[in-house]
Design a protein around this motif. Structure first.
Motif, PDB file in Angstrom:
ATOM      1  N   ARG A 197     -30.214 -54.270 -57.755  1.00 23.71           N
ATOM      2  CA  ARG A 197     -31.167 -54.904 -56.844  1.00 23.71           C
ATOM      3  C   ARG A 197     -31.823 -56.134 -57.444  1.00 23.71           C
ATOM      4  O   ARG A 197     -32.535 -56.851 -56.731  1.00 23.71           O
TER       5      ARG A 197
ATOM      6  N   LYS B  62     -29.124 -61.327 -52.494  1.00 24.03           N
ATOM      7  CA  LYS B  62     -28.408 -60.542 -51.494  1.00 24.03           C
ATOM      8  C   LYS B  62     -26.915 -60.838 -51.527  1.00 24.03           C
ATOM      9  O   LYS B  62     -26.088 -59.929 -51.420  1.00 24.03           O
TER      10      LYS B  62
ATOM     11  N   GLN C 121     -25.425 -59.126 -54.474  1.00 21.13           N
ATOM     12  CA  GLN C 121     -25.384 -57.672 -54.279  1.00 21.13           C
ATOM     13  C   GLN C 121     -24.169 -57.272 -53.446  1.00 21.13           C
ATOM     14  O   GLN C 121     -23.515 -56.266 -53.738  1.00 21.13           O
ATOM     15  N   GLU C 122     -23.872 -58.050 -52.415  1.00 19.48           N
ATOM     16  CA  GLU C 122     -22.682 -57.757 -51.616  1.00 19.48           C
ATOM     17  C   GLU C 122     -21.413 -57.907 -52.454  1.00 19.48           C
ATOM     18  O   GLU C 122     -20.490 -57.084 -52.361  1.00 19.48           O
TER      19      GLU C 122
END
Length: 453
Positions: free
Chosen positions: A249, A253, A256-257
């Motif tokens: 985390r 984003k 993270q994907e």
């Protein structure tokens, strides 16, 4: 992060030597100029890089960009603060070339010191210094004290937590038992069942003997697969799942994907290589974002970062206004009355401009004051939650259904808490026109929703 130390070049050439005598850079093959970088882990032959190749993270064969390194330079004092190691070597070479006592020629070859400075420094430190050996000893101690800090040693995954049996954390850790470094239920947990009835006897036929050996070979392959999976879990630190998720985390984003997609390929490479791959893509996303921002500045004609700050501030204001217009469109699509829509727009424009909105004038006839037309509730949110009498009240009072439901719930809660409600309490609770509050209060009492105190 790579550790480094600053060292003097034991064979550092002076700035007046032949540049072709200097060792070449392993990255670009150019002649090295001080300061340059020496890898502290590659050997036995020295792996040297210029500053340009080092900043680009040059890697070659076994050399990695995160290796410990040393900065090779002679630009530091040894015997006196005003004399660098490079100047000390240049002075000794000049004395060897020009001879002892020819200080004018020595100073001319030095070019950075005068004749008096060369003579006094040489006589003080190389002729009249009986403690020259102790000076070198103190120099080594000073160097060790200055560069005692080393790189932080790399540690594998921390000692995993030791949860109680059948707890939530124990299930998250797939039944791992840290004290035994083993799992309660192994991968392919019933692989041994195929061997429990096999017994090698002397009177077995060749075919049966070969069949039993094949079963044992299959069992060995299943054990290897079990050990391989354990090694992946141990090397990548997957036992402590929560810590692994917290680390994931930390990335944006987009990363993270990518992390989630590329997790299945972690078994192909080691943990360090996999983390390098993810970190490099995180850096790529950051660079692409920065490039898009700079391209946006260039397209807008911005040439300085001061102008960029003004542009960003104006951009935020434009975004806020755009969001307000979007919210306005969402509200207007529920208003079917064109006249009411125009009045509402004029009122909001006056409020945004800091002007007190004008009060709508109502025509007065000879018979007295004429009331405003009823509010059209068609399409307004919350209308379907009202009964016919409540719809009539909202039309007469000109109150939108959503506000009426909110006021009604607030009065019901206060009446339930107090055991009854007075008009003064209702007016203190609802900050609207007192006449509208009285009509709502009387309506709720008449319908039996609330009781007087």
């Amino acid at each position: 992060m790579a550790a480094f130390s600053v060292q003097g070049s034991s064979a550092a050439p002076s700035c007046y030597d032949d540049p072709f005598d200097k060792p070449p850079c392993r990255g670009c093959s150019s002649c090295l100029c001080e300061p340059y970088i020496k890898c502290a882990e590659c050997g036995p032959s020295p792996f040297l890089l210029c500053l340009q190749c080092f900043t680009r993270g040059f890697e070659y064969k076994k050399h990695q960009s995160d290796h410990k390194y040393e900065i090779m330079t002679s630009d530091f004092p040894i015997l006196e603060p005003g004399w660098t190691a490079q100047e000390e070597m240049a002075l000794l070479e000049a004395v060897m070339d020009c001879g002892f006592g020819n200080w004018q020629d020595v100073a001319y070859q030095m070019r950075t010191k005068t004749k008096e400075e060369c003579e006094s420094h040489y006589m003080k430190n190389f002729i009249n210094n009986p403690l020259f050996s102790s000076t070198l000893l103190s120099l080594r101690k000073t160097k060790d004290s200055r560069f005692a800090e080393s790189a932080i040693p790399f540690k594998p995954t921390d000692d995993p937590p030791r949860p109680t049996f059948d707890s939530v954390l124990s299930r998250d850790m797939a039944g791992y038992m840290p004290a035994r470094a083993d799992f309660m239920e192994e991968f392919d947990n019933y692989a041994e069942w195929d061997l429990k009835d096999i017994d090698f006897v002397d009177d077995d036929s060749d075919i049966l003997h070969a069949l039993k050996l094949a079963v044992v070979d299959i069992y060995h392959s299943r054990l290897k697969e079990r050990q391989r999976r354990k090694k992946i879990i141990r090397d990548h630190g997957l036992i402590n799942l929560r810590k692994f998720q917290m680390l994931e985390r930390c990335y944006p984003k987009e990363v993270q994907e990518l992390y989630d997609v590329m997790r299945r390929f972690a078994r192909v490479v080691g943990p360090i290589e996999h983390d390098k791959f993810i970190e490099s893509h995180a850096l790529e996303f950051e660079l692409r974002r920065e490039i898009r921002r700079l391209q946006e500045y260039r397209k807008a004609g911005i040439k300085s970062f001061c102008s960029a700050k003004v542009y960003e501030r104006a951009k935020r204001l434009r975004e806020d206004e755009r969001r307000k217009r979007t919210m306005l469109c969402d509200v207007l699509q529920y208003i079917q009355d064109g006249r009411a829509c125009q009045q509402w727009l004029s009122k909001q424009a006056a409020i945004d401009a800091g002007i007190t909105p004008p009060v709508t004038t109502i025509t007065v006839s000879a018979t007295g004051r004429r009331s405003a037309p009823p509010l059209n509730l068609t399409g307004l949110p919350g209308t379907e939650k009202l009964n016919e009498r409540e719809k009539e009240l909202c039309q007469v009072v000109r109150l939108v259904p959503g506000a009426y439901l909110e006021y009604k719930q607030a009065l019901l809660n206060e009446c339930r808490r107090q055991g009854g409600l007075r008009l003064a309490q209702a007016r203190a609770l609802i900050k609207i026109d007192v006449n509208k509050t009285r009509k709502i209060y009387d309506f709720l009492i008449k319908e039996g929703y609330i009781t007087k105190a």
